[in-house]
Design a protein around this motif. Structure first.
Motif, PDB file in Angstrom:
ATOM      1  N   LYS A 190     -10.153  -8.062  -1.471  1.00 63.50           N
ATOM      2  CA  LYS A 190      -9.003  -7.470  -0.772  1.00 63.50           C
ATOM      3  C   LYS A 190      -8.336  -8.500   0.132  1.00 63.50           C
ATOM      4  N   ARG A 191      -9.164  -9.282   0.840  1.00 62.82           N
ATOM      5  CA  ARG A 191      -8.604 -10.297   1.724  1.00 62.82           C
ATOM      6  C   ARG A 191      -7.849 -11.365   0.943  1.00 62.82           C
ATOM      7  N   ILE A 192      -8.460 -11.842  -0.159  1.00 62.43           N
ATOM      8  CA  ILE A 192      -7.804 -12.882  -0.954  1.00 62.43           C
ATOM      9  C   ILE A 192      -6.512 -12.354  -1.557  1.00 62.43           C
ATOM     10  N   ALA A 193      -6.546 -11.135  -2.078  1.00 62.01           N
ATOM     11  CA  ALA A 193      -5.329 -10.554  -2.657  1.00 62.01           C
ATOM     12  C   ALA A 193      -4.225 -10.456  -1.616  1.00 62.01           C
ATOM     13  N   ARG A 194      -4.606 -10.032  -0.402  1.00 65.62           N
ATOM     14  CA  ARG A 194      -3.599  -9.922   0.657  1.00 65.62           C
ATOM     15  C   ARG A 194      -3.024 -11.285   1.015  1.00 65.62           C
ATOM     16  N   GLU A 195      -3.889 -12.289   1.113  1.00 63.24           N
ATOM     17  CA  GLU A 195      -3.407 -13.621   1.474  1.00 63.24           C
ATOM     18  C   GLU A 195      -2.547 -14.222   0.367  1.00 63.24           C
ATOM     19  N   ILE A 196      -2.962 -14.001  -0.898  1.00 61.59           N
ATOM     20  CA  ILE A 196      -2.128 -14.495  -2.001  1.00 61.59           C
ATOM     21  C   ILE A 196      -0.765 -13.836  -1.969  1.00 61.59           C
ATOM     22  N   HIS A 197      -0.771 -12.526  -1.722  1.00 59.45           N
ATOM     23  CA  HIS A 197       0.501 -11.807  -1.666  1.00 59.45           C
ATOM     24  C   HIS A 197       1.349 -12.287  -0.501  1.00 59.45           C
ATOM     25  N   ASP A 198       0.739 -12.430   0.663  1.00 58.58           N
ATOM     26  CA  ASP A 198       1.506 -12.789   1.857  1.00 58.58           C
ATOM     27  C   ASP A 198       1.945 -14.242   1.848  1.00 58.58           C
ATOM     28  N   GLU A 199       1.068 -15.123   1.405  1.00 60.14           N
ATOM     29  CA  GLU A 199       1.361 -16.553   1.501  1.00 60.14           C
ATOM     30  C   GLU A 199       1.988 -17.092   0.225  1.00 60.14           C
ATOM     31  N   LEU A 200       1.226 -17.095  -0.858  1.00 62.75           N
ATOM     32  CA  LEU A 200       1.705 -17.691  -2.096  1.00 62.75           C
ATOM     33  C   LEU A 200       2.865 -16.899  -2.683  1.00 62.75           C
ATOM     34  N   GLY A 201       2.778 -15.572  -2.631  1.00 57.03           N
ATOM     35  CA  GLY A 201       3.872 -14.761  -3.158  1.00 57.03           C
ATOM     36  C   GLY A 201       5.174 -15.031  -2.433  1.00 57.03           C
ATOM     37  N   SER A 202       5.099 -15.107  -1.112  1.00 59.37           N
ATOM     38  CA  SER A 202       6.304 -15.377  -0.334  1.00 59.37           C
ATOM     39  C   SER A 202       6.870 -16.755  -0.636  1.00 59.37           C
TER      40      SER A 202
ATOM     41  N   ASP B 242       4.637 -13.653 -11.884  1.00 52.26           N
ATOM     42  CA  ASP B 242       3.929 -12.659 -12.696  1.00 52.26           C
ATOM     43  C   ASP B 242       2.423 -12.915 -12.690  1.00 52.26           C
ATOM     44  N   ALA B 243       2.043 -14.216 -12.813  1.00 52.75           N
ATOM     45  CA  ALA B 243       0.619 -14.566 -12.818  1.00 52.75           C
ATOM     46  C   ALA B 243      -0.037 -14.197 -11.501  1.00 52.75           C
ATOM     47  N   VAL B 244       0.654 -14.488 -10.407  1.00 53.05           N
ATOM     48  CA  VAL B 244       0.124 -14.126  -9.090  1.00 53.05           C
ATOM     49  C   VAL B 244      -0.036 -12.620  -8.975  1.00 53.05           C
ATOM     50  N   GLY B 245       0.932 -11.884  -9.497  1.00 56.43           N
ATOM     51  CA  GLY B 245       0.839 -10.427  -9.447  1.00 56.43           C
ATOM     52  C   GLY B 245      -0.362  -9.907 -10.218  1.00 56.43           C
ATOM     53  N   ARG B 246      -0.614 -10.491 -11.399  1.00 61.15           N
ATOM     54  CA  ARG B 246      -1.781 -10.074 -12.181  1.00 61.15           C
ATOM     55  C   ARG B 246      -3.080 -10.403 -11.450  1.00 61.15           C
ATOM     56  N   ILE B 247      -3.127 -11.583 -10.848  1.00 58.54           N
ATOM     57  CA  ILE B 247      -4.335 -11.980 -10.121  1.00 58.54           C
ATOM     58  C   ILE B 247      -4.595 -11.035  -8.956  1.00 58.54           C
ATOM     59  N   ILE B 248      -3.538 -10.704  -8.236  1.00 60.74           N
ATOM     60  CA  ILE B 248      -3.670  -9.786  -7.101  1.00 60.74           C
ATOM     61  C   ILE B 248      -4.178  -8.426  -7.579  1.00 60.74           C
ATOM     62  N   THR B 249      -3.605  -7.949  -8.695  1.00 63.22           N
ATOM     63  CA  THR B 249      -4.006  -6.642  -9.220  1.00 63.22           C
ATOM     64  C   THR B 249      -5.453  -6.650  -9.670  1.00 63.22           C
TER      65      THR B 249
END
Length: 386
Positions: free
Chosen positions: A179-191, A232-239
């Motif tokens: 959950k933490r990694i997904a949140r950080e990927i979304h907040d940092e890398l996604g942005s 898209d890849a980041v989204g799949r990883i987060i999911t």
């Protein structure tokens, strides 16, 4: 010294035979005695007297049931009509008994193994011969062995419980980390990717040199395509790490979403039938229980996609009504199936993981599979404690 057949003097012609029989009886470590048709002792050897605490003359002629077998180990009276020793000659029923006691002269019992066989002369039953041995040491050894076995089983059970608790703790830690990694990927890398995409689009619109515009625009468009792919890849990883729908909309929505994702990801040759019925007023569970159910469905569908080669997959989810709701999840496919030994193999970590996830929350997993005839996986999970 005990004397075989001591009630009467033997004929001279058989004196040598009786002497040898006496030596044989006196040399054995087992207690041996004979009884006539009235149950009275006709002979007894030294080992029997030593184990019983009686002298030979005190035993000869006595009713042996009344003397040494009168009571059970509880102290209750042992009726002579039920005595297996006497039944050997009265009913022709030889016996070998190892769960009763005999009684010493001092009134103390001891566990004994005894046998009784009829003595037949000229076709007529004349009495019985009885052998017995004190098995106190054997019983003590058996009790010690049972105690050691019980202690070992208890230690194994305790260690198993500790390992299961540790596995659950590690799984909870892993889910928290996901959950933490997904949140950080979304907040940092996604942005960052979104910002990069916006900058590429800005460059595309502002290329100034007409001679360089076309190749620059093409380059920017290719860069934009790569950024879209990365998003898209980041989204799949987060999911995969932690589906946000599980946290934001609850387990029911997450299960439905997972089934739909499986359906969309499949080939055109695979038909997916999904049905879900949730009884009214059943609040979706949260925390570890919700994660366990979701991960089990995810693992089952992943196995179907990778191994089953199924043409038809039926997913059914039902939840009973309160006050004691139970979730029933079933996934049935018509794929290649698997042999029973493959499912019980200690190296089938996916199956073991599902069973452990379910068992920790009081659920159970059932798997039926036949090679060439598909597989059915069933999860039964109580929700009242959620």
């Amino acid at each position: 010294m005990s004397m075989p057949f001591a009630l009467t003097d033997p004929p001279a012609a058989s004196a040598e035979a009786n002497r040898r029989l006496t030596l044989l009886l006196e040399s054995t470590g087992e207690g041996v005695f004979g009884i006539d048709m009235d149950g009275r002792c006709t002979f007894v050897n030294r080992a029997a007297c030593d184990q019983l605490g009686w002298r030979t003359e005190q035993v000869l002629g006595r009713n042996m049931h009344e003397l040494i077998h009168h009571s059970r180990d509880t102290g209750a009276h042992y009726a002579e009509c039920d005595c297996p020793i006497f039944n050997a000659f009265r009913r022709g029923e030889p016996c070998r008994i190892d769960d009763e006691v005999l009684w010493r002269a001092d009134g103390s019992p001891f566990p004994a193994e005894y046998s009784s066989y009829p003595v037949i002369e000229d076709g007529q039953v004349q009495g019985a011969v009885v052998t017995f041995v004190d098995i106190s040491e054997r019983r003590q050894a058996e009790a010690l062995l049972r105690a050691s076995h019980d202690e070992l089983e208890q230690r194994v059970a305790e260690r198993t419980a500790e390992l299961r608790e540790l596995a659950h703790h590690l799984e909870a830690v892993r889910e928290t980390e996901r959950k933490r990694i997904a949140r950080e990927i979304h907040d940092e890398l996604g942005s960052l990717l979104v910002a990069l995409k916006m900058d590429v689009d800005w460059l595309t619109r502002r290329v100034g040199d007409p001679a360089q515009r076309e190749p620059m625009v093409g380059k920017c468009q290719r860069m934009g395509g790569l950024v879209d792919t990365a998003v898209d890849a980041v989204g799949r990883i987060i999911t995969d790490l932690r589906p946000s729908i599980l946290d934001h909309q609850g387990l029911w929505a997450a299960l439905e979403w997972q089934a739909q994702e499986f359906q969309l990801a499949g080939s055109d040759e695979r038909e997916v039938d999904f049905k879900m019925h949730i009884a009214a007023d059943v609040v979706p569970p949260e925390g570890g229980l919700a994660i366990a159910v979701f991960r089990i469905l995810q693992e089952v569908l992943s196995n179907v996609a990778r191994h089953a080669r199924a043409k038809h997959v039926a997913i059914r989810i039902d939840v009973d009504a309160p006050p004691s709701p139970v979730l029933y999840l079933q996934v049935r496919d018509d794929g290649v199936g698997a042999a029973p030994e493959a499912l019980s193999d200690a190296r089938s970590y996916g199956v073991l993981g599902m069973r452990e996830r379910a068992a920790h929350f009081g659920g159970r997993i059932g798997i039926e599979s036949v090679p060439g005839r598909g597989t059915t996986v069933r999860l039964v999970m109580p929700l009242e404690s959620s």
